[in-house]
Design an enzyme around this catalytic site. Sequence first.
Site, PDB file in Angstrom:
ATOM      1  N   TYR A 126      -2.394  -4.830   2.684  1.00  0.00           N
ATOM      2  CA  TYR A 126      -3.048  -3.717   1.986  1.00  0.00           C
ATOM      3  C   TYR A 126      -4.096  -4.282   1.032  1.00  0.00           C
ATOM      4  CZ  TYR A 126      -3.737   0.744  -0.306  1.00  0.00           C
ATOM      5  OH  TYR A 126      -4.304   1.906  -0.780  1.00  0.00           O
ATOM      6  N   GLN A 188       0.406   7.035   2.082  1.00  0.00           N
ATOM      7  CA  GLN A 188       0.409   7.428   3.493  1.00  0.00           C
ATOM      8  C   GLN A 188       0.139   6.234   4.408  1.00  0.00           C
ATOM      9  OE1 GLN A 188      -1.676   8.533   1.173  1.00  0.00           O
ATOM     10  NE2 GLN A 188      -3.797   8.641   1.880  1.00  0.00           N
ATOM     11  N   ASN A 211      -2.329   0.896  -6.152  1.00  0.00           N
ATOM     12  CA  ASN A 211      -2.018   1.695  -7.337  1.00  0.00           C
ATOM     13  C   ASN A 211      -0.524   1.998  -7.392  1.00  0.00           C
ATOM     14  OD1 ASN A 211      -1.509   3.819  -5.556  1.00  0.00           O
ATOM     15  ND2 ASN A 211      -3.510   4.760  -5.861  1.00  0.00           N
ATOM     16  N   SER A 234      -2.102  -5.750 -14.185  1.00  0.00           N
ATOM     17  CA  SER A 234      -2.393  -7.169 -14.355  1.00  0.00           C
ATOM     18  C   SER A 234      -2.154  -7.609 -15.795  1.00  0.00           C
ATOM     19  CB  SER A 234      -3.842  -7.448 -13.955  1.00  0.00           C
ATOM     20  OG  SER A 234      -4.069  -8.828 -13.845  1.00  0.00           O
ATOM     21  N   GLU A 324       2.199 -12.792 -15.554  1.00  0.00           N
ATOM     22  CA  GLU A 324       1.552 -13.012 -14.255  1.00  0.00           C
ATOM     23  C   GLU A 324       0.660 -14.255 -14.317  1.00  0.00           C
ATOM     24  OE1 GLU A 324      -1.383 -10.488 -11.230  1.00  0.00           O
ATOM     25  OE2 GLU A 324      -1.251  -9.947 -13.355  1.00  0.00           O
ATOM     26  N   HIS A 325      -0.236 -14.295 -15.288  1.00  0.00           N
ATOM     27  CA  HIS A 325      -1.133 -15.433 -15.502  1.00  0.00           C
ATOM     28  C   HIS A 325      -0.849 -16.039 -16.876  1.00  0.00           C
ATOM     29  CE1 HIS A 325      -3.459 -12.432 -13.053  1.00  0.00           C
ATOM     30  NE2 HIS A 325      -3.649 -13.494 -12.297  1.00  0.00           N
ATOM     31  N   ASP A 358      -8.317 -16.524  -9.264  1.00  0.00           N
ATOM     32  CA  ASP A 358      -8.476 -15.232  -8.602  1.00  0.00           C
ATOM     33  C   ASP A 358      -9.260 -15.347  -7.308  1.00  0.00           C
ATOM     34  OD1 ASP A 358      -7.036 -13.588 -10.221  1.00  0.00           O
ATOM     35  OD2 ASP A 358      -8.747 -12.735 -11.286  1.00  0.00           O
TER      36      ASP A 358
END
Length: 428
Positions: A126, A188, A211, A234, A324-325, A358
């Site tokens: 995704y 969906q 999202n 993030s 996360e970072h 990134d």
Amino acid sequence: MLPLYRFPQEASALQERLVRHVSFDEAAHKAVDEILAKVRQQGDRAVLNYTEQFQGVRLTSMQVDEEAIEMAYRHADPSLIATLHEAYANIVRFHEHEVERSFFYEAEGGVLLGQRVRPMERAMLYVPGGKAAYPSSLLMNAAPAKVAGVCEIAVTTPCDATGVVNPTILAAAKVAGISSIYKIGGAQAVAAFAYGTESIPKVDIITGPGNKYVALAKKQVFGHVAIDSIAGPSEVVIIADESAHAEFVALDMFAQAEHDPDASAVLITTSESFAQAVQQAVASLLPTMLRHETIASSLLHNGAMVLVPSLDDACAVSDMLAPEHLELHVVQPWDILPKLKHAGAIFMGSYSCETIGDYFAGPNHTLPTSGTARFFSPLSVRDFVKHTSIISYSPEQLRSKGAQIAAFADAEGLQAHAEAVRVRLKTL
């Protein structure tokens, strides 16, 4: 703009503000459950209806044709294409170090044991769409899947209201050697690939950020398919001493904050004067940012500065947040690395900014968020493979150990387990 906390005096208040958990409101649960149920029951019809409702376009085909992919690649800026190729090569090279091999060995008495490592057959990656395009997400998800040897890889990303997918994403797909691209998004899309529809194949694993509706849909379909993780907003934590550069730190905080008002940027420093310098840099640089409103909202509601007595305390605060970072803007970053337990990715020194990770360095940028770095890991080749145990006993080996094994089963009260061994012993 950035509130200052003193640790350990204000540890409780700091924890209350910054410790995050993956959670979803009742309205999101209700909406996602309804979408999953309808897609499962109605297939393509439900997917097309939801695409019209949420993306504003009535699609006649959900798949991007190969000509559009080729055209996007040909018309892209050549320097960008070169960068995409170089970045993808870096990502592939890193993930090649993660490849696991099947193994077999001979145990006591000639018993043969082993583990077979096989790639999953189908994966859906995704890639978020909407306000911004994220070709980097495509490369980061595609590389470990390709290195793992996944047979069929599909990408899905939301198209715009005219039915067109961002051409930079299509160019990145070409770079990664992926031609199966769908232009649907949201819960969906997750449902379609988790359950399968008339025109969309059921996959074995779904990876990639989205999202809150995408994240919740992934959570709900886990069990029908594998998933990588449930991504939240993030976040970055920056540990800095007096040697750090205030503008570097301010812009690195902005780099997280510009994603989303819910993003979090936290500075932990041993120097009060440096904290003041960063406050001044934030005030000076913020008006120059294109997304200054998003950045300001993020810093105001989810940002912080933490003043600590020592770098050991800085490590303790960082581990409490499990970010996360994590960036280390200190004189000797390698000296404090062993003291840090929980982070998705760690960036060593003032010139190893999170932006490099990134886009370009090689390690995956799909990282655990919301404190889940305590027990989750970055996306890797391991996510796209499965392990099968192999066990081989000969009649002679069973004769040697069979009575013990049957007695073990008896101890658990499982008669059939024990008799399955004894019936074989009677033939020996």
